[in-house]
Enzyme design. Structure first.
Site, mmCIF file in Angstrom:
data_model
loop_
_atom_site.group_PDB
_atom_site.id
_atom_site.type_symbol
_atom_site.label_atom_id
_atom_site.label_comp_id
_atom_site.label_asym_id
_atom_site.label_seq_id
_atom_site.Cartn_x
_atom_site.Cartn_y
_atom_site.Cartn_z
ATOM 1 N N GLU A 174 -5.386 8.783 -10.589
ATOM 2 C CA GLU A 174 -4.507 7.727 -10.410
ATOM 3 C C GLU A 174 -4.203 7.074 -11.572
ATOM 4 O OE1 GLU A 174 -5.615 5.535 -6.985
ATOM 5 O OE2 GLU A 174 -3.653 4.511 -6.820
ATOM 6 N N ASP A 228 -13.542 4.471 1.159
ATOM 7 C CA ASP A 228 -13.179 3.377 0.101
ATOM 8 C C ASP A 228 -14.091 3.908 -1.122
ATOM 9 O OD1 ASP A 228 -13.013 1.274 -1.932
ATOM 10 O OD2 ASP A 228 -11.706 0.200 -0.286
HETATM 11 P P1 IMP Z 1 -6.098 0.805 5.336
HETATM 12 O O1 IMP Z 1 -7.352 2.077 4.806
HETATM 13 O O2 IMP Z 1 -5.341 1.184 6.534
HETATM 14 O O3 IMP Z 1 -6.821 -0.356 5.533
HETATM 15 O O4 IMP Z 1 -4.998 0.855 4.112
HETATM 16 C C1 IMP Z 1 -5.308 -0.067 3.033
HETATM 17 C C2 IMP Z 1 -6.239 0.591 2.093
HETATM 18 O O5 IMP Z 1 -5.910 1.756 1.617
HETATM 19 C C3 IMP Z 1 -6.544 -0.007 0.761
HETATM 20 O O6 IMP Z 1 -7.752 -1.054 0.713
HETATM 21 C C4 IMP Z 1 -6.950 0.840 -0.283
HETATM 22 O O7 IMP Z 1 -8.332 1.127 0.114
HETATM 23 C C5 IMP Z 1 -6.107 1.947 0.089
HETATM 24 N N1 IMP Z 1 -4.916 2.080 -0.641
HETATM 25 C C6 IMP Z 1 -3.709 1.967 -0.535
HETATM 26 N N2 IMP Z 1 -2.930 2.161 -1.529
HETATM 27 C C7 IMP Z 1 -3.769 2.754 -2.158
HETATM 28 C C8 IMP Z 1 -3.204 3.213 -3.652
HETATM 29 O O8 IMP Z 1 -2.285 3.234 -4.037
HETATM 30 N N3 IMP Z 1 -4.337 3.855 -4.353
HETATM 31 C C9 IMP Z 1 -5.633 3.845 -3.934
HETATM 32 N N4 IMP Z 1 -6.170 3.302 -2.568
HETATM 33 C C10 IMP Z 1 -5.066 2.953 -1.851
#
Ligand code: IMP
Ligand code: ZN
Length: 354
Positions: free
Chosen positions: A212, A147
């Protein structure tokens, strides 16, 4: 019209840009809410299912989209929940005709119930295993996400985890690389670049969210890493606020771009489907793939996305099939797997008439 829709469902598809916790369907959200109610000891207010998905025709700011992930993360806060959502997400992609899936997720620890980051990753791999033990006909690979808000220490920890898991991956799902994602207006990219460089040195693939939003400094630093794939790339073009050097570099190195149309429209980073940068890169014959990003949050599966692309830009069934087949070469998979996938596509090639 129905025959047309069934064409997109039957079309074999590759999904290269799907965040696990953004891909949770409404039916699984209901299961999660019930799971927490049954546990009867949540220290937070349970969200309603409609709060974690953006319905057709609705849009939100990017900031609001990231608030939705915070709600979902509260629901997916232990290894049982992680395993369940992974199993459901993989099964749903398979039911939608996805034959090869790269799922990405940010390893999360929870001190309240003792979930460590390794326990999180193990639960994801177990969820994939459960999905594949049914009749899901799909190949699954995993990317670990960094992240943008994280520190160098967190990022390098993810790189180390990805390297360890790559080397000891179970046969049904290998960890193949690292993703950089999260709120594009946050984070310190120069701090994270050394961790991403290390990932590359370790032989991991890099799939990075780039441009983005307009932020040419970050874009320059991330492109300098020569990522293996770019997520979105919305603001690379000079006409959008990027610059020609970005376009030249991406074209010269043929860096594939993952296109997530509904995500960009609903998150308001593009004005509408017709304005999407898909058209520029498609017309330039650049390697691109059609992806969902977050099929749960944006309420659009991969068949929907292909249908939208075809309708918006006037692609024939054969052109859609060619677009879908071209994504095979962009997979983080062995040549043997790519050949195996190409055979599946050949067997499902539509007749030339529409
Ligand atoms: P996870 O990593 O499985 O928890 O999926 C959710 C995470 O993916 C979010 O907290 C973001 O960090 C990331 N994420 C999901 N969609 C986007 C996007 O469109 N742009 C950037 N990060 C994203
Ligand atoms: Zn994304």
């Amino acid at each position: 019209m129905e025959a047309k829709q069934s064409f997109y469902r039957k079309l074999p598809k590759v999904e290269l840009h799907a965040h696990l916790n953004g891909s949770i369907s409404q039916s699984t959200i209901y299961k999660l809410i019930k799971y927490h109610k049954d546990k009867n000891k949540t220290d937070f207010v349970l969200p309603e299912a409609w709060q974690v998905s953006i319905a057709k025709g609705e849009q939100r700011s990017l900031e609001d989209c990231f608030d939705i992930f915070k709600l979902i993360h509260k629901l997916v806060d232990d290894t049982n929940a992680v395993k369940m959502v992974t199993r459901d997400v993989v099964q749903e992609f398979a039911e939608d005709g996805v034959r090869y899936l790269e799922i990405r997720t940010t390893p999360r620890a929870n001190t309240q119930n003792g979930m460590s980051k390794t326990a999180y990753i193990d639960a994801v791999l177990a969820g994939v295993g459960e999905a594949l033990s049914g009749d899901s006909d799909i190949i699954v690979k995993l990317l670990l996400s960094i992240d943008r808000r994280q520190s160098f220490q967190d990022a390098i920890n993810t790189v180390e985890l990805a390297s360890q898991y790559r080397d000891k991956s179970p046969p049904h799902c290998s960890v193949v690389g690292v993703d950089l994602s999260g709120d594009p207006s946050a984070g310190d990219i120069p701090e994270l670049v050394p961790a991403l460089t290390q990932a590359k040195k370790n032989g991991l693939k890099l799939a990075l969210h780039v441009a983005e939003i307009v932020n040419n400094k970050d874009t320059e630093s991330l492109l300098a890493l020569l990522p293996d794939r770019i997520g979105h790339g919305t603001y690379l073009l000079p006409s959008k606020g990027g610059c020609q050097q970005f376009v030249d570099m991406v074209q010269q190195h043929k860096i594939p771009i993952e296109m997530c149309l509904t995500s960009n429209v609903k998150g308001r980073t593009v004005a509408g489907y017709l304005d999407h940068h898909f058209k520029y890169w498609y017309d330039a014959n650049h390697p691109i793939s059609v992806c969902t990003d977050d099929k749960g949050v944006f309420a659009s599966d991969l068949s929907d996305e292909y249908s939208i692309v075809a309708q918006t830009f006037g692609l024939s069934n054969e052109e859609v099939w060619t677009l879908s087949e071209a994504a095979i070469d962009q997979c983080f998979a062995s040549d043997t797997t790519k050949q195996q996938l190409k055979r599946i596509w050949k067997d499902n090639k539509p007749c030339s008439s529409n």
